[in-house]
Enzyme design. Structure first.
Site, short mmCIF file in Angstrom:
data_model
loop_
_atom_site.label_atom_id
_atom_site.label_comp_id
_atom_site.label_asym_id
_atom_site.label_seq_id
_atom_site.Cartn_x
_atom_site.Cartn_y
_atom_site.Cartn_z
N ARG A 1 102.48 -26.60 104.05
CA ARG A 1 103.60 -26.38 103.13
C ARG A 1 104.69 -27.66 103.39
NH1 ARG A 1 104.82 -20.04 101.95
NH2 ARG A 1 102.79 -19.58 101.04
N GLY B 1 112.23 -1.93 102.02
CA GLY B 1 113.16 -0.62 101.99
C GLY B 1 112.41 0.64 101.21
C1 FAD Z 1 107.70 -16.05 94.04
C2 FAD Z 1 107.36 -15.49 95.37
C3 FAD Z 1 106.20 -15.55 96.00
C4 FAD Z 1 105.85 -14.88 97.21
N1 FAD Z 1 104.40 -14.65 97.50
C5 FAD Z 1 104.22 -14.09 98.70
C6 FAD Z 1 102.82 -14.05 99.14
O1 FAD Z 1 101.99 -14.28 98.32
N2 FAD Z 1 102.49 -13.33 100.03
C7 FAD Z 1 103.63 -13.10 101.14
O2 FAD Z 1 103.35 -12.42 101.92
N3 FAD Z 1 104.95 -13.12 100.59
C8 FAD Z 1 105.14 -13.78 99.47
N4 FAD Z 1 106.55 -14.04 99.13
C9 FAD Z 1 107.56 -13.34 100.08
C10 FAD Z 1 107.86 -12.00 99.89
O3 FAD Z 1 107.56 -11.52 98.61
C11 FAD Z 1 109.05 -11.36 100.28
O4 FAD Z 1 109.70 -12.17 101.58
C12 FAD Z 1 109.18 -9.88 100.58
O5 FAD Z 1 108.60 -9.33 99.46
C13 FAD Z 1 110.61 -9.50 100.56
O6 FAD Z 1 110.85 -8.00 100.83
P1 FAD Z 1 112.11 -7.32 101.11
O7 FAD Z 1 111.59 -5.96 101.02
O8 FAD Z 1 112.40 -7.87 102.35
O9 FAD Z 1 113.01 -7.77 100.04
P2 FAD Z 1 113.06 -7.71 98.50
O10 FAD Z 1 111.72 -7.59 97.81
O11 FAD Z 1 113.74 -9.18 98.02
O12 FAD Z 1 114.12 -6.67 98.12
C14 FAD Z 1 115.51 -6.75 98.28
C15 FAD Z 1 116.14 -5.37 97.78
O13 FAD Z 1 117.47 -5.16 98.27
C16 FAD Z 1 118.21 -4.90 97.30
N5 FAD Z 1 119.63 -5.44 97.44
C17 FAD Z 1 119.56 -6.71 97.92
N6 FAD Z 1 121.00 -6.97 97.77
C18 FAD Z 1 121.69 -5.62 97.73
C19 FAD Z 1 122.99 -5.24 97.64
N7 FAD Z 1 124.04 -6.16 98.08
N8 FAD Z 1 123.10 -4.03 97.41
C20 FAD Z 1 122.13 -3.27 97.14
N9 FAD Z 1 120.98 -3.72 97.19
C21 FAD Z 1 120.66 -4.86 97.48
C22 FAD Z 1 117.38 -5.09 95.96
O14 FAD Z 1 117.85 -4.49 94.76
C23 FAD Z 1 116.09 -5.18 96.30
O15 FAD Z 1 115.83 -3.90 96.03
C24 FAD Z 1 106.75 -14.46 97.94
C25 FAD Z 1 108.06 -14.77 97.59
C26 FAD Z 1 108.54 -15.18 96.39
C27 FAD Z 1 109.69 -15.37 95.78
#
Ligand code: FAD
Ligand code: HEM
Ligand code: HEM
Ligand code: SF4
Ligand code: F3S
Ligand code: FES
Lengths: 256, 261, 644
Positions: free
Chosen positions: C337, C45
């Site tokens: 994994r 985002g």
């Molecule tokens: C502990 C951990 C370690 C990880 N390590 C790795 C790694 O080493 N390498 C790798 O590639 N990946 C890793 N991952 C996976 C990766 O981090 C995530 O898949 C990725 O960062 C997700 O990014 P995103 O932008 O899609 O969502 P997110 O970063 O989860 O962002 C979600 C956003 O949506 C907003 N949001 C959600 N619901 C709503 C709503 N209803 N209304 C308004 N806002 C909302 C939140 O506020 C947030 O801003 C890891 C994940 C975890 C949990």
């Protein structure tokens, strides 16, 4: 492993920003030393909810010490009695059976209380927005390895970049000063070659915004460094001061 | 220019002023101490009085004195301004505050320590400095033999003696070096024979010590003068020179007079 | 409706370039006439919002935390992949593509994955230019490491907090646009619904979490970047606030849900200590490079261990079962994994678990310490050991670590085409919220890559195509659909607030989690899934009768927030079970008990299941309809995995 504990909590309750607020005492019984501090509050909240009482509100999200959402001023210290951790990483084994624990929100004019223990840290956002970036657009940047950075510099910049924007530095500081937080961002970018073009503009803009938000002035007490969960160093503050004075007295550009 | 002045109105700018005035006061303190060490000389105040005269009549030093007075005032005023804005930054305090867990006591009490120093300065200056400048001080004549400078004849001149001006000359006829000077030494001597004076001084020097243990190194941090290589030096100076050596030497003066003179 | 993935024709390596050329452009002077809504400020985002604002669009961005920087991307530790080949070790765009397709067990699209590999190199350039402090070597250039069993060193990292540093980069770009007035940021806002106008997504309904105000926001396009739904399992490595609400509401408004049952379970997490447990903490997989996984050979010994009668060190070598080494002699403790996770669960289900709860296996470093010395082990894993010690109060230099698998990532998500558009025109899904790119299993360090690829380098091109088609006329915010959708959201909130039963929302959530973990976790069977479906329905019905939701709408009300999220999880859970039920093959991270080889290993069924399952919502308590997007493999040959 020791047995479970019974604790007394003195918790700040405040319905909203307009409410006066007061301390309310709760019992937290049969608490496992393996619980995290927030899990202990979860348990207390479950019993409150079952009794139909409003649960204690506090900010939290990742519960692993990285998102910077959790706060809490516990027994006179931000993030509780242990060094270099956040409240969500604090475990109940750090407390004694029978202890009374006082839990307060971060206190600062720039962090007004929203409800109970949750405070509004949007002042930090506005400081970041004032200049905490390198102005590059997506695309059209050089190859990553065309910008070499000496390892020592990169490591130092990294140390500054580990700040999680939690606000414990402000909460700890007797002057409610945000210097550690602001200087961490200023330093990170001041150290790296990428940050040079806007180096002096940035420090002026961020300091001006910091002042506008009503944070206090640093008197170098060092409480922030001692309580910072990421152990951000006071060197950052000195570096920011240096850059600020340099920018004000020796640079052409003067924007604030 | 307006930008330039704005630089001083920012939080960092105010701190800059605090640190520059503070450091200036620190350098003054060294000079003042060295000068005052003459009080320990067993010469009935000859060296001290001559030094006092020099300090108040040599133009460059006079100019510096004005800077000094300004520094004290500015330092105190800004201390007040900063302290007030700091307390505004936290309108609601904590019910439980455990400052000792994360910061040294001195650093949390700079305002109080400074206020003690301010009170000290008012008493101190009204007693010595104002006396010297506007008070009717007695004059004393010192005559040292040219052959044997240690042999000094001291004559207290009556207030009515004429001319009551500072003079410093060689009397070839008598083979003496003559000094006629305002006898501040006597004032000091008299003051330090009063117990409450001694107590005030010693306590104030304790406050000064704590103020400077934190203040000296704090000023460097404020200026951004922070480097792995020099920080240990600054810390050492802070503690040993400004925290211990200087206040102890100052405190020794009233004690010395009270007990040994 | 027939699913059209819109994958461009032509050779794999030219698809994206050609597609970019064919996409319509928005006239630069017109860009400011468009409003784009971005929900979520994680890597996907924040990068999208910043990049679109830079192009000149007006962006409104939303997140539920108090700062965009707190999105759960911040928690990623390990690193981010990119086919830079800085190491000269044979990496290439094609190899990254190939590894990702294979890692996903051939359940992802070739076209998407190749594009991901192509833009991966730009991501690193972009992040470095923003000042992201990646690890460097003494020469001043970037360091790489091999991650998650990859044969090449293509992972860029920033100590143990790559996610935070990448997110701070995107956040800083976002801040710059906020400062310039091109992005309006709404923190502490939760999206509750999508507003549909004439079959197109043209806005959202949000709740201001501080005042409770329900608001509508209009936009020409809506981008959902709301992350994964791993919290349907209650315990996961996700943050407490991670939810499916946005994606689920979009699903109910017509967006198909892709492969909902595809979840990734990470083997090296710190195990549960009791019912109070609220979340699980991940430890880097790299621990398995030197740690040896074992449990006692007998249940009896495990019992004594759990009661504290004996300690791990009292168990003799011959009484230990190094089950991964035993079953997979060539890969040993480094099996993927899912294999490691499944085997750990089997050992525990067999009554041979360790720790007071018995729900853990040992990860033992005694040999490594003997072989390399404690200092070397400390140098490699010091922070992880510290973290473990701090959480468990056990010193892993002295006693073996206890680990247990935990839900970590959801490969499933909203179905999107090559342009990242869902089946609802104008509604896009980016990052973990969409289903694309990772197939049935995700490689380590690829989620960060995908989130940033979507946000920085894909959506800025593809959204323009749609916007140019619909034209810059302002969206009519007075259209009755806005008021109607808002009303529906308010009604639901009131319904939730009227619940004054006897069970807390957390209790429901925990129960749902247990059901999902038991029956829709690592190993699934038809019988178990059918049972789970019934259990979830019962639980959901009970929730709407017996839950307790306190307080009012017009305040910060975490009780209400939680209730809304759990209510959606209770619906999603059933869809996941449906999806798992219909996929009668083992694939990726999922073991279907009915589909295994003679040796008891996962057996994929390419003949019948080489497709994406996209589910269409058909209304409350109506069965969802399955649509299949057949996967075409023109470049890679499908092979069965073998780690024996
Ligand atoms: C502990 C951990 C370690 C990880 N390590 C790795 C790694 O080493 N390498 C790798 O590639 N990946 C890793 N991952 C996976 C990766 O981090 C995530 O898949 C990725 O960062 C997700 O990014 P995103 O932008 O899609 O969502 P997110 O970063 O989860 O962002 C979600 C956003 O949506 C907003 N949001 C959600 N619901 C709503 C709503 N209803 N209304 C308004 N806002 C909302 C939140 O506020 C947030 O801003 C890891 C994940 C975890 C949990
Ligand atoms: C007149 C009465 C005084 C008052 C009210 C006062 C008060 C203060 C206060 C509130 C501070 C800020 C604390 C800080 O920044 O760390 C300070 C700093 C300082 N003071 Fe004083 N002080 C006084 C006199 C003095 C004197 C006489 C000296 C030196 C001989 C001195 C030296 C310093 C120094 C070096 C600092 C540190 C400046 C900095 O941190 O940048 N002060 N003082
Ligand atoms: C305890 C030992 C001290 C003694 C005996 C002493 C003595 C004196 C005397 C005799 C004077 C007047 C001299 C003159 O006007 O030139 C003087 C002036 C002064 N003293 Fe002290 N002093 C002592 C400590 C201090 C301390 C600790 C401070 C500061 C914190 C201080 C600050 C001053 C100042 C500011 C003046 C005026 C200086 C000037 O006009 O230039 N003194 N002192
Ligand atoms: S500097 Fe430390 S205490 Fe302050 S916000 Fe950053 S991490 Fe928190
Ligand atoms: S605690 Fe406060 S006084 Fe300065 S050194 Fe830290 S900001
Ligand atoms: S909850 Fe994220 S740092 Fe504590």
């Amino acid at each position: 492993m020791s047995g479970n504990m019974n604790l007394t909590l003195k918790v700040w309750r405040q319905k909203n920003s307009a409410d006066q607020g007061r301390f309310v005492t709760y019992k937290a019984d049969n608490i496992s030393p393996d619980m995290s501090f927030l899990e202990m509050l979860d348990v207390v909240n479950e019993t409150l909810v079952k009794k139909g009482e409003d649960p204690i509100h506090f900010d939290h999200d990742c519960r692993e010490g990285i998102c910077g959402m959790c706060s809490l001023y516990i027994n006179g210290r931000p993030h509780g009695p242990k060094r270099a951790i956040t409240t969500c990483q604090l475990h109940m084994r750090s407390f004694e059976d029978g202890e009374t624990i006082t839990i307060e929100p971060w206190r600062a004019a720039a962090f007004p209380v929203i409800k109970d223990l949750a405070v509004d840290r949007s002042s930090f956002e506005r400081i970041q927005q004032a200049g905490g970036y390198v102005s590059v657009n997506t695309g059209g940047v050089p190859d990553a390895n065309e910008i070499p950075v000496p390892k020592v510099i990169a490591d130092e910049a990294f140390n500054s970049a580990t700040c999680i924007q939690c606000g414990a530095c402000v909460a700890a500081c007797k002057n409610a000063s945000a210097m550690l937080f602001v200087s961490a961002k200023v330093s990170q970018l001041a150290l790296l070659p990428q940050g040079q073009p806007e180096r002096y503009r940035r420090v002026q803009a961020m300091v001006a915004q910091m002042d506008a938000e009503g944070f206090g002035n640093c008197t170098n007490t060092g409480a922030c460094e001692a309580e910072c969960p990421k152990e951000i160093s006071l060197t950052n503050i000195a570096r920011m001061n240096r850059d600020y004075f340099t920018s004000k007295f020796f640079k052409e550009e003067d924007i604030h | 220019m307006s930008n330039f002045s704005k630089a001083f109105s920012s939080s960092l700018g105010k701190k800059l002023i605090m640190s520059l005035t503070g450091l200036f006061l620190c350098t003054f303190l060294i000079v003042h101490l060295i000068g005052n060490l003459q009080l320990f000389k067993d010469d009935q105040g000859m060296a001290f009085n001559s030094y006092s005269y020099f300090m108040t009549h040599f133009l460059p030093i006079k100019i510096i004195s004005y800077v000094l007075y300004a520094s004290i005032i500015i330092h105190a005023v800004y201390a007040l301004v900063l302290t007030r804005s700091n307390s505004k930054a936290r309108p609601t305090g904590y019910a439980e505050y455990n400052g000792k867990a994360n910061s040294p006591w001195t650093s949390r009490n700079m305002g109080i320590l400074g206020t003690i120093i301010l009170i000290f300065l008012v008493v101190h200056m009204s007693n010595f400095w104002a006396q010297y400048h506007w008070g009717g001080l007695p004059y004393t004549k010192y005559e040292a033999e040219l052959q044997n400078p240690d042999a000094v004849t001291v004559t207290q001149l009556p207030i009515s003696a004429v001319p009551l001006v500072h003079s410093d000359y060689v009397d070839a006829q008598n083979g003496t070096k003559v000094l006629i000077a305002k006898d501040l030494y006597q004032v000091v001597h008299a003051s330090f024979k009063q117990w409450w004076y001694v107590v005030l001084y010693v306590l104030s020097m304790a406050a000064l010590s704590f103020h400077l243990i934190h203040g000296f190194r704090s000023a460097f941090q404020t200026l951004g003068w922070d480097h792995k290589r020099y920080v240990p030096l600054i810390r050492t100076l802070s503690l040993w020179v400004f925290g211990i050596l200087i206040p102890v030497a100052f405190a020794a003066m009233p004690l010395f007079f009270f007990f040994f003179k | 409706m027939k699913l059209d993935a819109k994958i461009p024709e032509g050779p794999l390596g030219e698809k994206w370039a050609k597609h970019k050329f064919n996409l319509k452009l928005v006239n630069p002077a017109n860009k400011r006439k468009y409003n784009i809504i971005v929900v979520g400020t994680g890597l996907a985002g924040a990068s999208a919002a910043a990049s679109l604002a830079e192009l000149g669009y007006n962006v409104q961005a939303f997140c539920f935390q108090d700062s965009p920087r707190r999105a759960h991307s911040i928690a990623a530790q390990g690193g981010i992949n990119a086919a830079k080949n800085y190491r000269n070790d044979g990496d290439s765009v094609y190899r990254l593509f190939y590894d990702t397709i294979k890692g996903g067990d051939y359940r992802a699209r070739e076209g998407n994955v190749h594009r991901l590999a192509e833009v991966s190199v730009n991501i690193i350039d972009q992040c470095v230019a923003q000042g992201v402090p990646f690890a460097r070597e003494y020469g001043g250039l970037l360091d790489n490491r091999s991650f998650g069993g990859a044969q090449v060193s293509r992972t860029f990292y920033a100590r143990g907090q790559t996610g935070q540093q990448l997110l701070l980069g995107a956040y800083s770009a976002l801040n710059r646009q906020i400062n310039e007035g091109k992005v309006k940021m709404y923190n502490r806002h939760e999206m509750l619904d999508v507003v549909m106008v004439d079959g197109k997504a043209q806005g959202i309904v949000t709740r201001d979490l501080i005042t409770g105000k329900i608001e509508t926001h209009a936009g020409h396009a809506v981008l959902l970047c709301t992350g994964g739904y791993g919290n349907v399992f209650y315990l996961s490595t996700n943050a407490m606030g991670c939810n499916v609400t946005a994606a689920w509401k979009a699903h109910k408004r017509g967006a198909y849900f892709g492969n909902p049952c595809f979840t990734q379970i990470h083997p090296t997490c710190i195990p549960v200590t009791g019912d109070h447990q609220s979340k699980l903490t991940l430890m880097s997989e790299s621990l398995r490079n030197d740690g040896r996984v074992w449990v006692p050979k007998t249940q009896e010994m495990s019992q004594r261990l759990r009661k504290g009668e004996i300690r791990a060190s009292d168990i003799k070598e011959e009484d230990r079962d190094y089950f991964l080494e035993r079953k997979y002699p060539s890969f040993g403790n480094l099996v993927p994994r899912d294999v490691a996770s499944r085997n750990a669960k089997e050992a525990v289900d067999d009554g041979r678990g360790v720790g007071t709860s018995g729900v853990a296996v040992f990860l033992d470093f005694a040999d490594a310490i003997k072989r390399l010395g404690e200092d070397a082990v400390r140098a490699k894993y010091g922070n992880l050991f510290d973290m473990y010690y701090q959480i468990t109060d056990e010193n892993p230099y002295k006693v073996p670590m206890r680990i247990y698998p935990a839900v970590h990532y959801t490969m499933g998500g909203l179905w999107v085409d090559y342009n990242l558009m869902t089946t609802v025109p104008g509604l896009y899904a980016l990052g973990e919220a969409n289903f694309s790119d990772h197939g049935a299993n995700r490689l380590g360090a690829s989620a960060l890559m995908q989130g940033l690829a979507d946000g920085y380098f894909v959506i800025p091109y593809t959204v323009g195509d749609y916007l140019a088609t619909i034209g810059p006329a302002p969206v009519n915010a007075n259209h009755p659909a806005f008021a109607q959708t808002k009303k529906e959201a308010e009604d639901r909130i009131n319904k939730l607030l009227s619940l004054k039963g006897t069970k807390t929302v957390d209790e429901y959530h925990r129960e749902l989690g247990n059901i999902m973990w038991e029956y829709c976790g690592m190993a699934r069977s038809e019988e178990g899934l059918i049972k789970a479906k019934g259990l979830i329905r019962e639980l959901r019905e009970d929730f709407w009768k017996n839950a307790i939701v306190l307080g009012s709408n017009e305040e910060l009300n975490q009780s209400l927030e939680k209730a809304g999220r759990v209510a959606d999880f209770l619906e999603l859970g059933e869809l996941m079970v449906d999806d798992a039920l219909h996929r009668k093959e083992s694939c990726g991270g999922h073991f279907r008990v009915e589909s295994q080889t003679e040796e008891g290993e996962a057996k994929r069924d390419d003949e019948n299941f080489a497709y994406v399952a996209a589910w269409e919502y058909k209304g409350e308590s109506q069965p969802s309809e399955l649509h299949k997007e057949e996967l075409v493999f023109e470049n890679v040959k499908l092979t069965q995995r073998s780690y024996k």
